[in-house]
Design an enzyme around this catalytic site. Sequence first.
Site, PDB file in Angstrom:
ATOM      1  N   ASP A 214      36.615  21.246  64.872  1.00 59.20           N
ATOM      2  CA  ASP A 214      35.916  22.526  64.746  1.00 59.20           C
ATOM      3  C   ASP A 214      34.521  22.369  65.327  1.00 59.20           C
ATOM      4  OD1 ASP A 214      35.959  25.353  63.485  1.00 59.20           O
ATOM      5  OD2 ASP A 214      34.057  24.525  62.824  1.00 59.20           O
TER       6      ASP A 214
ATOM      7  N   GLU B 146      30.666  24.441  65.956  1.00 60.90           N
ATOM      8  CA  GLU B 146      29.771  25.565  65.705  1.00 60.90           C
ATOM      9  C   GLU B 146      28.902  25.736  66.941  1.00 60.90           C
ATOM     10  OE1 GLU B 146      30.148  27.551  63.247  1.00 60.90           O
ATOM     11  OE2 GLU B 146      31.599  26.284  62.199  1.00 60.90           O
TER      12      GLU B 146
ATOM     13  N   HIS C 282      31.805  28.052  58.060  1.00 59.57           N
ATOM     14  CA  HIS C 282      30.954  28.013  59.254  1.00 59.57           C
ATOM     15  C   HIS C 282      30.077  26.776  59.293  1.00 59.57           C
ATOM     16  CE1 HIS C 282      32.539  31.936  59.853  1.00 59.57           C
ATOM     17  NE2 HIS C 282      31.905  32.434  58.827  1.00 59.57           N
TER      18      HIS C 282
ATOM     19  N   ASP D  11      34.907  23.387  57.711  1.00 63.44           N
ATOM     20  CA  ASP D  11      36.030  24.098  58.333  1.00 63.44           C
ATOM     21  C   ASP D  11      37.072  23.123  58.874  1.00 63.44           C
ATOM     22  OD1 ASP D  11      34.800  26.451  57.688  1.00 63.44           O
ATOM     23  OD2 ASP D  11      34.274  27.018  59.730  1.00 63.44           O
TER      24      ASP D  11
END
Length: 219
Positions: free
Chosen positions: A26, A28, A187, A192
Site C-alpha cells: 500500500d 500513500e 490511510h 492498510d
Amino acid sequence: MEKSVTDITAPIIGQRFRGFLPIVVDVETAGFNAKTDALLEIACIPILYNEQGEFVPGKALHAHINPFEGANLDRRSLDFIGIDPFNPMRMAMAEDEKSALKRIFKELTAIRREQECTHAVLVGHNAHFDLGFLQAAVARTGTKNQSPFHSFSVFDTVTLSAVMFGQTVLAKSCIQAGIDFDGKEAHSALYDTQKTAELFCYILNKLAPNLLDTMTADQ
C-alpha cells in the site's frame, strides 16, 4: 508412520503461485498521477505459509518518503490522508537512499529467494494504483534491476472481495470477513497493508484447500 503437525515444517510459497511470491503493498501519495505526484509512504508484507499450510502475513516493511524534487503535492490529497510531507517527526528519507526503496527491495528479494520464487507479485486493494506509483519511483531511482516485482501482473483484493463478499471497499470487506478495522487508522500505508494482508489471507484460506492436508495425504 503418520507425521504430527509439529514434525512438518512450513511449506514454501514457490510451490503455489507458479513461482510468484505475493507481497501486499500500500502506498500513500500526494495525488493520483504516479508520474507527477509524490510518493510519501510505502508498506509491504509478504504472504507466507504457516506449518499448518495456511496463508499468513509475514514481516512488515515500511518507510516514510520525502517528496522527490519537483513533485506535485495536491492539498486535497494531503488533507485526506492526513500527512504533512515536511513534518520532521515523519523521519522520512529520499526515495533513492539505501534505507528506503533499496532497503525494502533487498529484504523482499531475500524472502523471495527463501521461498524459491522467481518473481514477486504485488497484492493490493486497487492494486494497479499502487503498482503505478511503485514503478514510477523505480524509474526515478534507477532501481529496476533491484525491484522484485512483476512489471504488470497483480493480485487485486477488490476483485477477490467482490467475488467473496459483494463488497469492494476495504473496510466493508474486512468487516464481512470478521477482521477488525479502525477507520481512524485508515490511510496509513502500514495499517492498510496489514488489513489488506489479513483480508487476502482470509479469502485464500477460505477458497484454497488446506495445503497441509494435501501434503500429508501424499505421504
